[in-house]
Design a protein around this motif. Structure first.
Motif, mmCIF file in Angstrom:
data_model
loop_
_atom_site.group_PDB
_atom_site.id
_atom_site.type_symbol
_atom_site.label_atom_id
_atom_site.label_comp_id
_atom_site.label_asym_id
_atom_site.label_seq_id
_atom_site.Cartn_x
_atom_site.Cartn_y
_atom_site.Cartn_z
ATOM 1 N N TRP A 1 30.918 37.888 29.050
ATOM 2 C CA TRP A 1 30.652 39.035 29.745
ATOM 3 C C TRP A 1 31.458 38.694 31.238
ATOM 4 C CZ3 TRP A 1 26.015 42.980 27.825
ATOM 5 C CH2 TRP A 1 26.012 42.552 26.623
ATOM 6 N N VAL A 2 31.187 38.519 32.263
ATOM 7 C CA VAL A 2 32.028 38.874 33.042
ATOM 8 C C VAL A 2 32.944 37.658 33.037
ATOM 9 C CG1 VAL A 2 31.071 36.077 33.711
ATOM 10 C CG2 VAL A 2 31.347 37.688 35.566
ATOM 11 N N ALA A 3 33.434 36.882 32.528
ATOM 12 C CA ALA A 3 34.685 36.611 31.923
ATOM 13 C C ALA A 3 35.924 37.678 31.297
ATOM 14 C CB ALA A 3 34.761 34.797 30.980
ATOM 15 N N LEU A 4 34.788 37.890 30.183
ATOM 16 C CA LEU A 4 35.961 39.444 30.120
ATOM 17 C C LEU A 4 35.924 40.372 30.524
ATOM 18 C CD1 LEU A 4 34.271 40.330 26.561
ATOM 19 C CD2 LEU A 4 36.790 39.688 26.090
ATOM 20 N N LEU A 5 34.683 40.726 31.736
ATOM 21 C CA LEU A 5 34.957 41.679 33.144
ATOM 22 C C LEU A 5 36.461 41.284 33.748
ATOM 23 C CD1 LEU A 5 34.326 44.009 34.464
ATOM 24 C CD2 LEU A 5 33.083 42.782 35.178
ATOM 25 N N LEU A 6 36.494 39.376 33.799
ATOM 26 C CA LEU A 6 37.425 39.081 35.704
ATOM 27 C C LEU A 6 38.722 39.235 34.557
ATOM 28 C CD1 LEU A 6 35.116 36.566 36.708
ATOM 29 C CD2 LEU A 6 36.034 39.286 37.481
ATOM 30 N N PHE A 7 38.675 38.916 33.692
ATOM 31 C CA PHE A 7 40.550 39.035 32.946
ATOM 32 C C PHE A 7 41.193 40.801 32.441
ATOM 33 C CE2 PHE A 7 39.039 35.136 29.901
ATOM 34 C CZ PHE A 7 39.790 34.128 30.713
ATOM 35 N N PHE A 8 39.779 41.396 32.272
ATOM 36 C CA PHE A 8 40.948 43.211 32.665
ATOM 37 C C PHE A 8 40.650 43.581 33.780
ATOM 38 C CE2 PHE A 8 38.347 43.198 27.654
ATOM 39 C CZ PHE A 8 39.489 43.560 27.384
ATOM 40 N N LEU A 9 40.162 42.839 35.026
ATOM 41 C CA LEU A 9 40.321 42.833 35.719
ATOM 42 C C LEU A 9 41.229 43.113 36.699
ATOM 43 C CD1 LEU A 9 36.524 43.542 37.436
ATOM 44 C CD2 LEU A 9 37.756 45.576 36.679
ATOM 45 N N GLY A 10 41.718 42.014 36.510
ATOM 46 C CA GLY A 10 43.193 41.477 36.673
ATOM 47 C C GLY A 10 42.934 40.248 37.658
ATOM 48 N N TYR A 11 41.853 39.072 37.774
ATOM 49 C CA TYR A 11 41.554 38.590 38.481
ATOM 50 C C TYR A 11 42.334 37.052 37.750
ATOM 51 C CZ TYR A 11 38.533 40.623 41.422
ATOM 52 O OH TYR A 11 37.704 41.711 41.629
ATOM 53 N N PRO A 12 42.654 35.532 38.488
ATOM 54 C CA PRO A 12 43.226 34.490 37.864
ATOM 55 C C PRO A 12 42.260 34.135 36.659
ATOM 56 C CG PRO A 12 43.700 34.114 40.039
ATOM 57 C CD PRO A 12 42.750 35.535 40.095
ATOM 58 N N THR A 13 43.556 33.587 35.826
ATOM 59 C CA THR A 13 42.872 33.302 34.920
ATOM 60 C C THR A 13 41.624 31.926 35.190
ATOM 61 O OG1 THR A 13 44.464 34.296 33.475
ATOM 62 C CG2 THR A 13 42.672 31.953 32.530
ATOM 63 N N MET A 14 42.179 30.660 35.845
ATOM 64 C CA MET A 14 41.156 29.870 36.074
ATOM 65 C C MET A 14 40.280 29.831 36.939
ATOM 66 S SD MET A 14 42.711 27.842 34.233
ATOM 67 C CE MET A 14 44.307 27.023 33.218
ATOM 68 N N VAL A 15 39.991 31.308 37.457
ATOM 69 C CA VAL A 15 39.246 31.760 38.569
ATOM 70 C C VAL A 15 38.087 31.641 37.427
ATOM 71 C CG1 VAL A 15 38.054 33.294 40.470
ATOM 72 C CG2 VAL A 15 39.935 31.642 40.234
#
Length: 293
Positions: free
Chosen positions: A206-220
């Protein structure tokens, strides 16, 4: 390697030594481990496969372990406890590998390091809180968690796949955590921690999905998800050790070292895929997770 990466080596070595010590303790308390080889050797390969999938996406290995254990006739509580115990090894090894990589200058330098640390601090704290609340305050949820998780995964997996393939050229990658993102991170991580306490998967995904959608770097995003998964399952392990007594030590004996191997090298697979293909792979994995539940 930067000075930050060099200064982190003692910590990495200490954690690695801790993993080896933990495995040695398991071996010591397992009677005649060599005689178990014929009945449990296949869990070594299950541990590697689950750890590679989990640590290359940050989604957690529960979606691999739980169906596999269930198909083998392992009791639901034992399957949950054993899955969490295996992930303590695999996700911790993966988090060490990812953090080491993030501290290298080619991944963005101090800006990326600081962002990663801030995200881990916020996300990790509330994912752990969610795990503990789920275990001790609501161990038997009054709603069908696997069904809700199934449809959540399918909907958001499809959404992420569409968004990734459309590739909005005007969207910028964020290298600073916005204050407006904090409430969403807190809510998602707390809920993900609770779900993990019930089905051993949820927080990292869930946190990976959220960070992807919020535009944070993929590897981060993947690094943070892997670290959060590690923190969450480690915080949930005492419940299964001391209260539920729901860990199959024979399975753990073979799956744990394999998970360490898979978790350590999964990052190399993720980096080789690159941000775009990694997002597509993650979306496909989330979809597979949903359909497999």
């Amino acid at each position: 390697m930067t000075a930050s990466g060099t200064s982190g080596k003692p910590v990495i070595h200490a954690v690695g030594a801790g993993l080896v010590l933990a495995w040695a303790i398991i071996l010591f308390f397992t009677p005649d481990p060599l005689q178990l080889l014929s009945g449990y050797w296949h869990f070594f390969f299950l541990g590697i496969g689950g750890a590679i999938a989990a640590n290359s996406t940050g989604a957690g290995g529960g979606i691999v372990f739980i169906p596999a254990f269930t198909s083998l006739g392992i009791d639901g509580t034992d399957a949950l406890g054993t899955s969490i115990a295996i992930q303590c090894f695999g996700m911790t090894a993966g988090s060490i590998s990812w953090i080491t990589s993030i501290h290298r200058s080619e991944h963005g330098g101090k800006q990326v390091i600081d962002l990663t640390h801030h995200l881990i601090a916020y996300a990790g704290s509330f994912a752990i809180a969610g795990m503990l609340c789920g275990q001790y305050l609501l161990p038997n949820p009054p709603f069908p968690v696997p069904i809700l998780f199934k449809y959540f995964s399918i909907i958001f997996g499809l959404t992420l796949l569409v968004v990734t393939l459309r590739k909005n050229p005007h969207r910028h990658t964020r290298y600073h955590m916005r204050r407006t993102d904090i409430p969403m991170i807190i809510a998602i991580c707390f809920a993900g921690g609770m779900v993990t306490s019930w089905i051993s998967v949820g927080a990292g995904e869930w946190v990976a999905l959220l960070l992807f959608f919020l535009g944070y770097p993929t590897m981060v995003s993947v690094c943070v998800a892997v670290c959060i998964s590690s923190f969450t399952v480690i915080s949930g392990l005492p419940y299964h050790l001391l209260i539920a007594d729901s860990i199959s030590w024979e399975i753990l004996l073979f799956a744990a070292p394999a998970a360490v191997i898979g978790g350590t090298f999964a990052r190399l697979l993720a980096e080789r895929m690159g941000p775009m293909r990694l997002k597509i792979f993650f979306a496909a994995w989330i979809l597979a997770t949903g359909f497999a539940m």
